[in-house]
Design a protein around this motif. Structure first.
Motif, PDB file in Angstrom:
ATOM      1  N   ARG A 133      -1.084 -22.275  -5.417  1.00 22.34           N
ATOM      2  CA  ARG A 133      -1.911 -21.223  -4.817  1.00 22.34           C
ATOM      3  C   ARG A 133      -1.532 -19.842  -5.369  1.00 22.34           C
ATOM      4  O   ARG A 133      -2.405 -19.067  -5.745  1.00 22.34           O
ATOM      5  CB  ARG A 133      -1.703 -21.297  -3.305  1.00 22.34           C
ATOM      6  N   GLU A 134      -0.233 -19.598  -5.438  1.00 24.21           N
ATOM      7  CA  GLU A 134       0.220 -18.300  -5.957  1.00 24.21           C
ATOM      8  C   GLU A 134      -0.217 -18.099  -7.411  1.00 24.21           C
ATOM      9  O   GLU A 134      -0.671 -17.023  -7.799  1.00 24.21           O
ATOM     10  CB  GLU A 134       1.746 -18.180  -5.844  1.00 24.21           C
ATOM     11  N   THR A 135      -0.071 -19.177  -8.210  1.00 18.91           N
ATOM     12  CA  THR A 135      -0.492 -19.098  -9.609  1.00 18.91           C
ATOM     13  C   THR A 135      -1.987 -18.799  -9.687  1.00 18.91           C
ATOM     14  O   THR A 135      -2.424 -17.941 -10.474  1.00 18.91           O
ATOM     15  CB  THR A 135      -0.197 -20.431 -10.329  1.00 18.91           C
TER      16      THR A 135
ATOM     17  N   LEU B 217      -2.658 -15.179  -8.757  1.00 16.52           N
ATOM     18  CA  LEU B 217      -2.188 -14.277  -9.809  1.00 16.52           C
ATOM     19  C   LEU B 217      -3.147 -14.288 -10.997  1.00 16.52           C
ATOM     20  O   LEU B 217      -3.435 -13.247 -11.604  1.00 16.52           O
ATOM     21  CB  LEU B 217      -0.794 -14.736 -10.254  1.00 16.52           C
ATOM     22  N   LYS B 218      -3.644 -15.481 -11.333  1.00 19.48           N
ATOM     23  CA  LYS B 218      -4.606 -15.606 -12.426  1.00 19.48           C
ATOM     24  C   LYS B 218      -5.858 -14.794 -12.138  1.00 19.48           C
ATOM     25  O   LYS B 218      -6.378 -14.111 -13.021  1.00 19.48           O
ATOM     26  CB  LYS B 218      -5.017 -17.082 -12.569  1.00 19.48           C
ATOM     27  N   LEU B 219      -6.334 -14.877 -10.896  1.00 17.94           N
ATOM     28  CA  LEU B 219      -7.551 -14.139 -10.537  1.00 17.94           C
ATOM     29  C   LEU B 219      -7.302 -12.629 -10.593  1.00 17.94           C
ATOM     30  O   LEU B 219      -8.166 -11.875 -11.026  1.00 17.94           O
ATOM     31  CB  LEU B 219      -8.048 -14.576  -9.154  1.00 17.94           C
TER      32      LEU B 219
ATOM     33  N   ILE C 196     -11.078 -12.049  -4.384  1.00 21.88           N
ATOM     34  CA  ILE C 196     -10.255 -13.271  -4.399  1.00 21.88           C
ATOM     35  C   ILE C 196     -10.323 -13.944  -3.033  1.00 21.88           C
ATOM     36  O   ILE C 196     -10.505 -15.161  -2.927  1.00 21.88           O
ATOM     37  CB  ILE C 196      -8.793 -12.936  -4.766  1.00 21.88           C
ATOM     38  N   ALA C 197     -10.201 -13.133  -1.975  1.00 24.88           N
ATOM     39  CA  ALA C 197     -10.254 -13.674  -0.622  1.00 24.88           C
ATOM     40  C   ALA C 197     -11.579 -14.393  -0.401  1.00 24.88           C
ATOM     41  O   ALA C 197     -11.619 -15.510   0.130  1.00 24.88           O
ATOM     42  CB  ALA C 197     -10.084 -12.550   0.397  1.00 24.88           C
ATOM     43  N   ASP C 198     -12.673 -13.791  -0.860  1.00 29.78           N
ATOM     44  CA  ASP C 198     -13.992 -14.409  -0.704  1.00 29.78           C
ATOM     45  C   ASP C 198     -14.073 -15.724  -1.475  1.00 29.78           C
ATOM     46  O   ASP C 198     -14.544 -16.728  -0.963  1.00 29.78           O
ATOM     47  CB  ASP C 198     -15.094 -13.463  -1.214  1.00 29.78           C
TER      48      ASP C 198
ATOM     49  N   ASN D 281      -0.221 -11.384   0.853  1.00 27.08           N
ATOM     50  CA  ASN D 281       1.072 -12.041   1.072  1.00 27.08           C
ATOM     51  C   ASN D 281       1.466 -12.906  -0.123  1.00 27.08           C
ATOM     52  O   ASN D 281       2.627 -12.925  -0.527  1.00 27.08           O
ATOM     53  CB  ASN D 281       1.035 -12.894   2.339  1.00 27.08           C
ATOM     54  N   HIS D 282       0.487 -13.624  -0.649  1.00 24.45           N
ATOM     55  CA  HIS D 282       0.775 -14.465  -1.815  1.00 24.45           C
ATOM     56  C   HIS D 282       1.238 -13.621  -2.994  1.00 24.45           C
ATOM     57  O   HIS D 282       2.194 -13.960  -3.678  1.00 24.45           O
ATOM     58  CB  HIS D 282      -0.475 -15.273  -2.207  1.00 24.45           C
ATOM     59  N   VAL D 283       0.534 -12.502  -3.210  1.00 23.29           N
ATOM     60  CA  VAL D 283       0.899 -11.632  -4.331  1.00 23.29           C
ATOM     61  C   VAL D 283       2.314 -11.092  -4.120  1.00 23.29           C
ATOM     62  O   VAL D 283       3.136 -11.054  -5.045  1.00 23.29           O
ATOM     63  CB  VAL D 283      -0.121 -10.484  -4.480  1.00 23.29           C
ATOM     64  N   GLN D 284       2.597 -10.711  -2.882  1.00 20.86           N
ATOM     65  CA  GLN D 284       3.923 -10.186  -2.556  1.00 20.86           C
ATOM     66  C   GLN D 284       5.014 -11.238  -2.815  1.00 20.86           C
ATOM     67  O   GLN D 284       6.085 -10.930  -3.305  1.00 20.86           O
ATOM     68  CB  GLN D 284       3.950  -9.790  -1.094  1.00 20.86           C
TER      69      GLN D 284
END
Lengths: 213, 409
Positions: free
Chosen positions: A154-156, A159-161, A171-173, A184-187
């Motif tokens: 998920r994090e990858t 980050l790709k997006l 991204i959320a959409d 949170n994921h980005v953090q």
């Protein structure tokens, strides 16, 4: 509004950034033109956000970031760099910086970045996301010890997006997540990258025999 | 090794670098006579003479042992003692004399060879004309190798010829063992001499490479300082220009263009990152596509690929970006992301246009407007890769995946 310190060795830049920040209601508590000044003035004024150029007289921006974060781990460092040196940017983020902006960014982008960093949100440009992604992919391909944290799928994906230029909202959409979850994921990716740095430092210490009592 | 201190005055450094450049070029044309007197060559010679010193002691002990064992063959017997003393004396002197580079003169090397030849020449006088073993025996190898080390293959050859000729000339009969020893002297000299020369050459080349690396490092450091200043100004002009608007905005835009170009150039010139022959750093090549509206992201490390593959990928990416300009608009934003894995690379090109409506691709094909898409697919598939077009609410995206087939593809 947040208390900010501006570090840049070019007076014209320092003044421009200071003017913009003051105009937007930030309190600029200190400015510095060298790494040494930056560290002493940081300790004296304890700003919440440090807007930091990487190419400054000794010690450089990466070392200043390390020093600031170890003095006061809650402080936020926003790298504002004209430098084309990607390794320096990556090193600063590993050392604890939570935001990166190129100097050609507009005033509004700068103010928005300072606001977000002050609020504890990482400021990722697509360029930085590409660098961080590359760092994790590189270590996944070359690591044999497996003691460095890796990214979840998920994090990858997130980050790709980011690297492909999507905003957190987009991204959320697309992934049907909340805006907060994306942040949170980005953090988390930043936190893991900073752990990479710690693993490397520990390994270095062990190799040099510095861990012995 | 020559290292320019990074804290020196810049003007001084520039002069130093210039002088080193000139000297570097002279060193590159190996070997000149003076090259053999360079510190690197002398260091190699000194090492070999230290090794030879050990050998000299070994052959001396061997020669003394044999002389004592065969003392009865000497007439008068005292001659054995005199010969042994000469060998001991000369060996001790040679160990001392060869230890310092300044003492390694033609006179010394000549005298060394003369003593060895002299002992060979007195052999028939002290052991009778029908002697079996010469007085010095293998002890002559000390002089032979000294000639080889100091005068390289030619010195080794001449000394070998002289020793072998004198030895053979005094024999009444030449059996296989005697011939074998002479032959060994003849080939051993030039072989050791040639090897000494090769090692010296390598040492010179290594020194030159180290100097070149130091020069490159220094140039890179200077360039960083200069570039940073220029980048700062360009970025400031761009920023202030945008805020002022009008003609200033145009100036700002131009400054922005120059800033990106310089940044891409710097990226391609980072020290120690030059790709191997026939290879190209895909990350650097793609970074050159960055403009005011196109953002290029990728890893900080070099992504080396065979040059042809890299060029094809860049061409396909450029075609995808042209497509964006054509279908979304001249000032449409686009993002290029490069990801490198051990076995493949992925390049994605995304725009935030409205996306391509379902059926439009087919329609376009019918109207013969698929040229660009086909050229992208064709290029990538020729490399054994795969090109996919994904379109949706958040724009259109090309995903180019190409296997990394290694250096010899």
């Amino acid at each position: 509004m947040s208390r900010v310190m501006v570090v840049d060795d070019h007076p014209m830049w320092r003044d421009a950034v200071e003017r913009d920040l003051t105009g937007a209601g930030f309190e600029v508590v200190a400015t510095a033109s060298t790494g040494r000044e930056a560290i002493t003035r940081f300790a004296a004024t304890r700003p919440e956000v440090v807007v930091l150029d990487l190419q400054i007289p000794e010690p450089d921006g990466v070392q200043v970031t390390t020093e600031i974060i170890s003095l006061h781990p809650a402080a936020k460092v926003l790298i504002l760099s004209a430098s084309g040196e990607q390794n320096d940017v990556l090193a600063a983020v590993k050392a604890g910086a939570t935001g990166y902006l190129v100097k050609s960014a507009s005033r509004d982008e700068l103010l928005e970045a300072v606001r977000r960093v002050a609020a504890g949100d990482p400021v990722f440009t697509p360029g930085l996301a590409g660098l961080v992604l590359g760092e994790f992919q590189h270590s996944a391909a070359t690591e044999v010890r497996g003691d460095k944290p890796t990214l979840t799928d998920r994090e990858t994906e997130i980050l790709k997006l980011v690297a492909k230029g999507l905003s957190y909202r987009q991204i959320a959409d697309r992934l049907v997540l909340s805006h907060r979850t994306v942040q949170n994921h980005v953090q988390n990716t930043l936190r893991k990258l900073q752990m990479h740095n710690r693993v490397e430092l520990t390994r270095y210490a062990i190799e040099q025999g510095l861990d012995a009592d | 090794m020559t290292r320019v201190s990074p804290r020196e005055h810049p003007a001084g450094i520039r002069t130093d670098t210039h002088i080193q450049d000139v000297r570097g070029r002279a060193d590159a044309t190996l070997p000149t006579v003076s090259a053999w007197t360079s510190p690197a060559a002398i260091e190699v010679e000194s090492r070999l003479f230290r090794a030879l010193a050990v050998l000299r002691v070994v052959v001396l002990i061997n020669a003394l042992g044999l002389t004592i064992y065969r003392a009865a063959n000497f007439d008068p017997p005292a001659a054995a003692l005199v010969c042994a003393l000469v060998m001991v004396g000369w060996t001790v002197f040679a160990l001392w004399a060869y230890a310092a580079p300044a003492r390694r003169t033609a006179v010394l090397v000549g005298a060394d060879l003369a003593v060895a030849l002299g002992l060979l020449l007195v052999t028939p006088l002290v052991k009778g004309p029908g002697f079996q073993a010469s007085v010095p025996g293998f002890w002559v190898s000390g002089a032979l190798l000294a000639c080889a080390i100091h005068y390289r293959w030619i010195g080794g050859l001449l000394a070998g010829v002289a020793l072998a000729a004198v030895d053979l000339a005094q024999r009444q009969e030449i059996d296989q063992a005697i011939y074998g020893n002479a032959f060994l002297l003849l080939i051993g000299g030039p072989v050791v001499g040639y090897m000494c020369e090769s090692v010296q050459r390598m040492a010179l080349e290594r020194d030159e490479a180290q100097r070149a690396a130091a020069r490159a490092e220094e140039r890179a450091r200077l360039a960083r300082a200069v570039h940073d200043g220029v980048l700062q100004v360009l970025a400031l002009v761009q920023r202030r220009g945008g805020e002022l608007g009008g003609d200033a905005a145009e100036l700002g835009r131009l400054a922005g263009e120059q800033e990106r170009e310089l940044r891409a150039l710097i990226r391609g010139e980072q020290p120690g990152q030059g790709p191997a022959a026939g290879m190209r750093d895909l990350a650097v090549a793609l970074a050159e596509l960055e403009t005011g509206t196109v953002t290029v992201s990728g890893p900080a490390t070099a992504v080396e690929m065979p040059a042809r593959q890299a060029e094809e990928i860049v061409a396909a990416t450029r075609a995808a970006l042209d497509n964006v300009r054509r279908h979304v608009g001249e000032d449409a934003r686009a993002w290029v992301l490069l990801q490198a894995f051990p076995d493949h690379v992925e390049v994605s090109v995304r725009d935030d246009g409205p996306g391509i409506a379902e059926g439009r691709v087919i329609e376009a094909g019918e109207q013969g407007r698929l040229g660009i898409s086909e050229s992208i697919r064709g290029r990538i598939e020729d490399l054994g890769g795969k090109a996919e077009l994904i379109t949706g609410a958040t724009g259109t995206e090309w995903e180019l995946t190409v296997p990394r087939t290694g250096v010899h593809a």
